[in-house]
Design an enzyme around this catalytic site. Sequence first.
Site, PDB file in Angstrom:
ATOM      1  N   ASP A 195      61.576  16.563  18.307  1.00  0.00           N
ATOM      2  CA  ASP A 195      62.448  15.638  17.559  1.00  0.00           C
ATOM      3  C   ASP A 195      63.862  15.610  18.127  1.00  0.00           C
ATOM      4  OD1 ASP A 195      63.151  18.172  16.836  1.00  0.00           O
ATOM      5  OD2 ASP A 195      63.231  17.805  14.686  1.00  0.00           O
ATOM      6  N   LYS A 232      68.948  28.489   6.918  1.00  0.00           N
ATOM      7  CA  LYS A 232      68.558  27.358   7.769  1.00  0.00           C
ATOM      8  C   LYS A 232      67.094  27.408   8.201  1.00  0.00           C
ATOM      9  CE  LYS A 232      69.372  24.953  12.108  1.00  0.00           C
ATOM     10  NZ  LYS A 232      70.142  24.812  13.341  1.00  0.00           N
ATOM     11  N   ASP A 237      69.650  14.682  18.163  1.00  0.00           N
ATOM     12  CA  ASP A 237      68.714  15.552  17.438  1.00  0.00           C
ATOM     13  C   ASP A 237      68.498  15.026  16.025  1.00  0.00           C
ATOM     14  OD1 ASP A 237      67.082  17.646  16.898  1.00  0.00           O
ATOM     15  OD2 ASP A 237      68.465  19.194  17.554  1.00  0.00           O
TER      16      ASP A 237
END
Length: 1339
Positions: free
Chosen positions: A1254, A1095, A1026
Site C-alpha cells: 500500500d 501503532k 503511503d
Amino acid sequence: MSLLRVCAFAKCLTRRSLFEKCAFRVSFADCCQLCVSRRSGAVRRISETPFQLQRSNFSFVIPKIEEGKKRVLEQSHLLDVLEARIHQLKSDGVLDVQHAKVQFVKARSSGGGVLSGKGPKSKPQEKPDIPKSGHTAAKGASTSQPSRWMKKLTDEKKKKIKKQQHLQQTIQKNVKEKPSAKSKGSKSSSMLPGTAHKTISTTAKKTVPLNKKSRGDMKLSEEIRAAVSSTVTSTAAAAAAAAAAAGTAAMPQKVSKGRRKNSKSQVPNAEGQKTDAQEEAKELAEVERRLSQQVSQWTSSSSNSEHLQEDGEAAACGDIQLSIRSYLEACVFTGDTERAHRFLLSQHRVMSRRKHLSTDVYNIVMRVWAKTGSLSQIGRVFILLEESSLKPNLASYCAALECMGRNPNCSPKTVTRCLNQMEEDGLCVDDLFSQCVFQQDERDMVLKAVRTVQPDYQPKLSTTASQCTSPLVQDFYTERADHRYPKLDFTREELQERFKQQLNMEQACNITIDSVEAAKPATANVVKMRELLADQRAQWQKILLQALRESKMILAKTNTKDYRLNLYPYLCLLTDSEYVDIMIQSVANLPPSGESLKILARDLGNRVFTKYSVRQKHQNQTLEKLANIYYAYTDLLAKDTKEYDVLPREQWCKLEMEQSSGPALQGGETSWPYIVTLELGTYMVDIMVKNLKINSDILNPAYDRKLIPILYHMYTFRSTRQIGFIKPHPILSQMQQEAMETKLTFDSYVMPMLCPPVPWTSVKFGAYLLTPTKLMRTVDGAMQHTVLLEKCQNLHAVLDSLNQLGNCAWRINKPLLDIIISIFNDRGSDKLDIPAPLSEAPKIPHFNSHDPTYTASEKAHMKREAINAKKKYSEMHSLRMDALYKLSIANHVRDEIFWFPHNMDFRGRTYPCPPYFNHLGSDVTRAILVFAEGKPLGPKGLDWLKIHLVNLTGLKKRSSLEGRLEYADSIMEDILDSADNPLNGKKWWMNADEPWQALACCMEIANAVRSPDPTQFISHFPVHQDGSCNGLQHYAALGRDVIGATSVNLMPCEVPQDVYSGVAQQVEEFRARDAKSGLKIAQVLEGFISRKVVKQTVMTVVYGVTRYGGRLQIEKRLKEIDDFPKEHVWDASHYLVRMVFSGLKEMFTGTREIQDWLTESARLISKSGHTVEWVTPLGLPIIQPYHRTRSQVLKSTIQHINLQIRHDTKERPDTVKQKNAFPPNFIHSLDSTHMMLTALHCYSAGLTFVSVHDCFWTHALTVDTMNKVCREQFVALHNQPILQDLSKFLLLKYCTRLPTEAKNKKYQEYRRLMLLLDKVPQTGDFDLRQVKESTYFFS
C-alpha cells in the site's frame, strides 16, 4: 498374455476403429471360435467373482458361494431394467449422465427386520436411512422385483412432463451433492429385508445427496445416478417455487415433511412463536428462490459453474498423479523408455493403483512411442486407456497423429480414421494446434499427417483475444485512444544484447560474484585459510563424485519392484559433476549453527529441479524460438522504434501466434511434488554426511590426526517438536569464517534480471527466460491454488499489472552504496541497521558442568549465559550474511540497469521474484535503489522531494503538506550538511525513522537545488505515497462509515487525521478514568501511552491480530521504553490491549460489523466441510489453504522425516484458521486489487510506477498524476457492490447443495449459513466521491 486377455484386447480393437487395420491388423472376427466361447464363458463366470466388470462397471462382493447362483438371475434382471432407465432418460434429453452408488448387500435369511452391512456388529435399534416412495423395496421374493421396477420407471416417466429441462441440466452439471447419509456403525447404505439385491439411493420424489464421483470412471451406475438426480433437481425446483408462492420454506418434499412433523409437535406453543417460525421460513424461502435464479443465470451465462462447484478432487489426488508424471518424465528425459513403459504397465495392472492414472499419464509414454513411429505401441496405449475407462484427449490424438506423420508406411485411411474418431469424441483438429504443448518438431509431424488427407489444411488460430470481463477494467482495454505506454531508454540492439547476457546466466543456473568483503586487505592467516579450503573442496569433489556413482549403481540394480517410484531416474537428470557442485555449494552456504535437514534437503532438491527444467527447454529446442520472439518483442519497449497501442502481454501473444511453428514456449513441464524434492535432497544430504571428512589436526598439529566428518546429523527441538539438524564441524566453520572468501555463488534467479522480464501471458509462463517460476507463491506441496488458476478463463488484468511492475528498470545509487559498504566492512552500526562482523559477537563462555567449585545456581547462570551467547552469535551471523548477500549483489550490478520480475501470493499481493535484493527490502536496500529512467523535476518536483524527506523522518505526521514543506525549508542547512558530510558532519539524517532513505533524499535535494534550473534537474529518485492505515481505509469504504472514514483520511481535511494518535488519545482517556478510580496499572502507565505504543496493534487489528498477538506487540513496545518499570510490563500490556480494542470498537463500528460477518461466515463454511474461497473484483480466484494437520513420514536412510501437512484438501478445514484468516485475507485481496488498478492506469498514462503493497512509488514529476489515479481507482473499486457480490458468490458456492432433512443438525447449520450470507452488513452514509478530494488519503 492369457487367452482371455488376448480376446479382450481384440474386443477393444473392434470397439475403436482407430488402429483397426494399421497397427495390428487384428479384428474380433479373426479370433477362433474356441476363444469366443472361452471369452463368453469367462465373462459369465466373472459375474460370480469379486472382480470388477468392464461391461457393467460396478463392484460387488459375494458373501457366500452358495448364494451366488441364486443372485445372478436377480442381478441380470435388475441390470437390464437399469439400462432401460438410461435409454429412457437419454431419449428425454438428459445429456449429462453421472453415477449413483450401486451396492450389493446381504440381508438376514429369515427375511425380517433391517440389518446394517456389518452383520453381528450392528445394533438393532440403529435404523438406517431407508428410502421411501421411490425406494420401496420388495418384501417378498426377489423374483417380483423386476416387474415392480418397470412399473416404477413408467410412473416416473409420466411425472416428468412439467419439468424445466434447462434448469435441471444446468443444476445437475454444476451442483455436486454430498454423500448420502449412512447408518450408524455401518459403511453400507440402507438394507432392505429379503434376499440380497441392489439398492439405488436416489428417487424422483426425494432429495437425497449424490455421492462423489469415484475414481474418475464413468460407470453404468454413474449414468443412472445422474439421470435420476436430474429428476430430483427439477422436482425440488418446482417444489421450491410452489413453496415460495405459498410463503413457506422452499425445500424438497423430505424437508417439508420434516417441517410438518415439527409443526405438529409445536401446536401447544404460543401464537407469537408460530409467527416467528413462519417469518423465518418465508425469509429462507425467499433466499432460496433468489439463489435458484442466480444458479440458473450463472450456469447458463458462463463457465463460472465449473469453478463454483469445484470440490478439490483434482487437488486431492494431485500429489500422487504428479509423482507418477514426474517419474515418467524423468525416465523419458534420461532416455530410459523401457523403465517408463514397465512402470506404467505395473501401475495399470493393479486396480488400486490404476485409479491414480489420468489420460495425461498415458500420453507421456504415448509421446515416446510417437517419436519412434511405432503405431503398434501407440495402439496398445490406447487399449490401456480404454481398459482404464479413460477417454483419449487432444494430446493423445496429437501423439497418434505425430506417430503417423513420422511413419512413412502409414496409409491415409489410418489418418482419416483417427480424425473421424476425434470428431466422434467431440474434438476439433484446430484445437490440436491451439491447445497442445508441442516439443521439438512434433507440430510439424502432426501437420504432415493431417495434410496427407487434407493437403490444403492450415491451422486456424484464434487472433481475437478475449476481453477482461471485470467492469473495473473494461474501459481500460476498449478505450485506448489516450493511452501513452512508456518506453525504455534503450535501443533495440541494446535490449537484444542484454537478452543474450541474461540467457547465458540462466543457462548456467548459477553465478559467482565478488563479495564486498573482498575489499578488506588479506592477512597471512586469511590467505592460508583460503588455500586450505580450496584444497579441501577439490578433495571433497572427488570423494562425492565417487560416492554418487557407487550409490547410483546400487540403486540401478536394486530396483526389483517396477511399481515403486525409485530415485534412480532423478539422479540421472544432470551430469554427476553437477550434482556434486550443488552439494559443495550447499556446504559453503551452511551457517555455523547448522540448518534443518528438511530445509537443506528442500533447497538441494529445488536446485536439481531448476537445472533439470532448463535442460528440458534445451532438449525441447525452445531456445531459438524464444530468442526470435524476444528480439521481435523488443520493438515494443525500445526507444528507437514506433509507438505501439498494445500491452506487453498482447504483443507477446501476437508474436507467438505469428511464429507458431516449432516447439511451444508455454508449459509442458511438470513441477515435482514436494515429497519428491525432499526425498532427492535427503538422499544427497545423506551422501554428504557419510563421505565428507577432514583431518582433525588441520588447524592444530598438536591434535592426533584422524579423519572426522565435517557435517553432523543431530537432533534438536523446535518448540515441542524434535527435528533433524545438519551442523557443520566447528573446524569447518572456523575455516570459512577466517577465510573471508572473496567469491559468492548464487542461483541465477537470485539475481535481478539484466533484460526486461518475459511478460506473464498465462498461469504457467512468464518472468524469467528459462528458470521455472510460479505465478502464485504457495506453501510447498499445495495444489489447490494452481487448480483454480488453471480453470480461470481471464486473468488479463492481473497478468498485465504484474508485467507493468516487472517492466520498471532500476539502477544503483552508487555514492550511497559506497558509504554503506565502508561501514559494513568496518564494524557495522546497530543504529544504522548495518550488522556487525562476527568478531564483535559475544564470546561463548565455556565451563565444566561437573566442576564441584561451582554451585548449582552459578552453573545454571553460566548455562543461561552460554545459551544466550550462542543465540546472539547465530542471530548476528544470519543478519551479517543477509546484508553481505544484498550488498554483494548490489555491488555486482552497480554499473548495470536491471529489472525485478514479479509474482504474487495467494491473496494477490505482489512481490519481486529475486529473494535477497529488491525494493521490498529494508531501509538499506530501498535507499540504494533508484529508477533507471530519469525525469525532470518540473514545477512541483522539488517540493515533493522535500515533503518526502520529512515523511521519512517521521517528525511531522500531523502537519499539513504546507507545514511539512516549511519545516523542510527551515532545516535546509542540515539537509545540505548531511548530503556533503554524511559521516563527519552534524549527522542530522541518522535520527530519521528511515535514515538511509533520508540520506539518499538529502543528496538528491542538494543536487537539485545546486543545479542551474531545479525544474529541469533530471531526477531518478522514487517518491513514496503511503496509504493512511490502508486496511482500515478499505473497511471504512466497505461500510461507508463516516467516523471511520474521517479517521483514516477518506474525508477531505485541512490536516491529516492520524488514526494511531486518535486511538492513543482515546486509550489515554480510558486510562485517566481508571486511574482516577484507583486502578494501579492505569496509574503506572501515566505518561507512557504514545502513538508508537499502540501503532502496530491498531495497524494489525484490521488484519486479524488477536488479543494475544496484540498484547505481545504492546509488550515489545513497552520494553523498548527505558523508563518504564519492567515488573509492570505484563499487566500493562494486558490492560492496554483491552483498551486499544475497546477504542477501535467505538471509532470503527462499521468495520467491526463487517469483520464479524466475514469471521462468522468463514466459521460456518468451514464447519460445513469446505474451505473459504472467493474471487477478487479483478477475477482472481482465491482459496484459503488451511486444513487440519496430517502427518506424513518420509522414510530415508539418514532419518525418517515427519512432515506436518496443513494444506491437504482431503483433510477437513481448520475452522479456527479459516475464520481468523478470512477478514485479513479478504482485505489484502482488496488492497492488491486497488494497487493493480492503479498500476494499469499509471502505465496507460506513461508513468513509472512500482509499489510496496500500500505504498506507491513514482518520479517526483508525476506524483500528482499518480495521486489522482490512485484516488479514482479506489472510488471505482468501492463503487462495485463488493460485499453483495461476495455474498452472492458464497451463496452459490456453499448453499446450493441441499441437506437431506429439516430435523438434522446439518440442515440447521445450512439454514444458519444461508441466512447469514444473505444478510450483508448495513452501510452508512459516507459519500465515496469525497475520497477524490482527500489530500491525505495517500500522502
